[in-house]
Design a protein around this motif. Structure first.
Motif, PDB file in Angstrom:
ATOM      1  N   VAL A   7       0.829  -1.207   0.000  1.00  0.00           N
ATOM      2  CA  VAL A   7       0.000   0.000   0.000  1.00  0.00           C
ATOM      3  C   VAL A   7       0.863   1.256   0.000  1.00  0.00           C
ATOM      4  CG1 VAL A   7      -1.624   1.336   1.386  1.00  0.00           C
ATOM      5  CG2 VAL A   7      -1.967  -1.118   1.108  1.00  0.00           C
ATOM      6  N   GLU A   8       1.951   1.217   0.758  1.00  0.00           N
ATOM      7  CA  GLU A   8       2.833   2.390   0.868  1.00  0.00           C
ATOM      8  C   GLU A   8       3.589   2.688  -0.426  1.00  0.00           C
ATOM      9  OE1 GLU A   8       2.596   0.335   4.902  1.00  0.00           O
ATOM     10  OE2 GLU A   8       2.846  -0.247   2.793  1.00  0.00           O
ATOM     11  N   ASP A   9       3.729   1.686  -1.294  1.00  0.00           N
ATOM     12  CA  ASP A   9       4.517   1.844  -2.521  1.00  0.00           C
ATOM     13  C   ASP A   9       3.668   1.884  -3.785  1.00  0.00           C
ATOM     14  OD1 ASP A   9       6.896   1.714  -1.005  1.00  0.00           O
ATOM     15  OD2 ASP A   9       6.861  -0.482  -1.061  1.00  0.00           O
ATOM     16  N   GLN A  10       2.356   1.741  -3.628  1.00  0.00           N
ATOM     17  CA  GLN A  10       1.499   1.625  -4.806  1.00  0.00           C
ATOM     18  C   GLN A  10       1.129   2.980  -5.398  1.00  0.00           C
ATOM     19  OE1 GLN A  10       0.337  -1.551  -6.222  1.00  0.00           O
ATOM     20  NE2 GLN A  10       0.293   0.025  -7.807  1.00  0.00           N
ATOM     21  N   TRP A  11       1.558   3.206  -6.622  1.00  0.00           N
ATOM     22  CA  TRP A  11       1.199   4.396  -7.385  1.00  0.00           C
ATOM     23  C   TRP A  11       0.144   4.022  -8.418  1.00  0.00           C
ATOM     24  CZ3 TRP A  11       3.921   9.377  -7.531  1.00  0.00           C
ATOM     25  CH2 TRP A  11       4.881   9.506  -6.513  1.00  0.00           C
ATOM     26  N   LYS A  12      -0.445   5.034  -9.024  1.00  0.00           N
ATOM     27  CA  LYS A  12      -1.446   4.790 -10.065  1.00  0.00           C
ATOM     28  C   LYS A  12      -1.307   5.867 -11.132  1.00  0.00           C
ATOM     29  CE  LYS A  12      -5.660   3.746  -8.783  1.00  0.00           C
ATOM     30  NZ  LYS A  12      -7.054   3.928  -8.293  1.00  0.00           N
TER      31      LYS A  12
END
Length: 260
Positions: free
Chosen positions: A68-73
């Motif tokens: 979650v802390e590393d997820q970009w979009k």
């Protein structure tokens, strides 16, 4: 549904010359807040549409998915030469814009999507089966997944100072909306269920209360306590405007094709 035929990031020399290839992705209509205010029903949101959006998850390490802390979009907004529906099923794309969401913005976007889905599903006539499935996924108290994962990743006292104060407040507001719409959904479910589902409803309500308690303790904020049955949940900060500003997307779509 709308689909986009892509000719992007393709290494032609690596393709088998004996075969024909086509790259397709699903897109949804994209509207600004002002446009959504004018398009009040599903028909209006799926006719005379020339702007669409599709999402691509990514991480800075190169993987598509991460924590979650590393997820970009990455949101890609495309504009077609003409509006759908059209006499042709395929219309050329004339422009493209890319919007990148940071991990905390992804959390805001995902949580507002959950709020919007619940708000839509409780509208009469509500489908009790769909409502219960959505509720079950929403109020599950799992630290490593779902709403609590976002709360621990971005709102925990140990990490909260690492993020923009505005984004932190935006995420808190979305959580308040989420708690409110979950309560509304529980009230709708209680009115619709048969006698043999009372125990199941009780389990959903217990999970809701545990979720609220976990958020309240994590954020040290009493406003996340479970709402009473007569609570007025309408007085919330308008986080829908925030969601539309970030994504501007409608979840309803008809059928058509666009070609790049």
């Amino acid at each position: 549904m709308f689909y986009l035929i892509l000719y992007l990031n393709v290494k032609v020399d690596e393709l088998d010359a004996k075969l024909a290839f086509i790259q397709v992705t699903h897109v949804i209509p994209f509207f600004t807040k002002d446009e959504l205010d004018q398009r009040l029903n599903e028909f209006e949101q799926n006719h005379d549409v020339d702007t669409f959006m599709y999402e691509t998850p990514f991480t800075k390490s190169g993987a598509a998915r991460g924590s979650v802390e590393d997820q970009w979009k990455r949101k890609t907004v495309i504009k077609t030469q003409y509006s759908f529906p059209y006499v042709l099923k395929r219309i050329p794309v004339k422009s493209r814009e890319i919007i990148e969401l940071s991990p905390i913005e992804v959390a805001i976007d995902e949580m507002q999507s959950k709020v919007s889905e619940l708000e839509e599903i409780i509208l009469p006539p509500a489908d009790v089966k769909k409502l219960q499935l959505r509720l079950q996924g929403s109020v599950a108290v799992t630290v490593n997944a779902g709403p609590l994962a976002y709360a621990h990743a971005f709102l925990d006292a140990k990490v909260i100072n690492n993020f923009s104060l505005d984004r932190v407040e935006d995420l808190k507001d979305v959580f308040r909306d989420f708690i409110g719409v979950c309560h509304k959904a529980l009230c709708v479910n209680e009115r619709m269920i048969s006698a043999d589902q009372k125990e199941y409803h009780h389990a959903l309500k217990e999970n809701y209360e545990k979720l609220c308690q976990a958020l309240s303790e994590l954020l040290q904020d009493e406003s996340f306590q479970p709402l009473s049955d007569d609570a007025d949940t309408a007085a919330q900060r308008n986080s829908m405007a925030l969601f539309n500003a970030i994504s501007g997307a409608s979840h309803n779509s008809s059928f058509g094709f666009a070609v790049y």
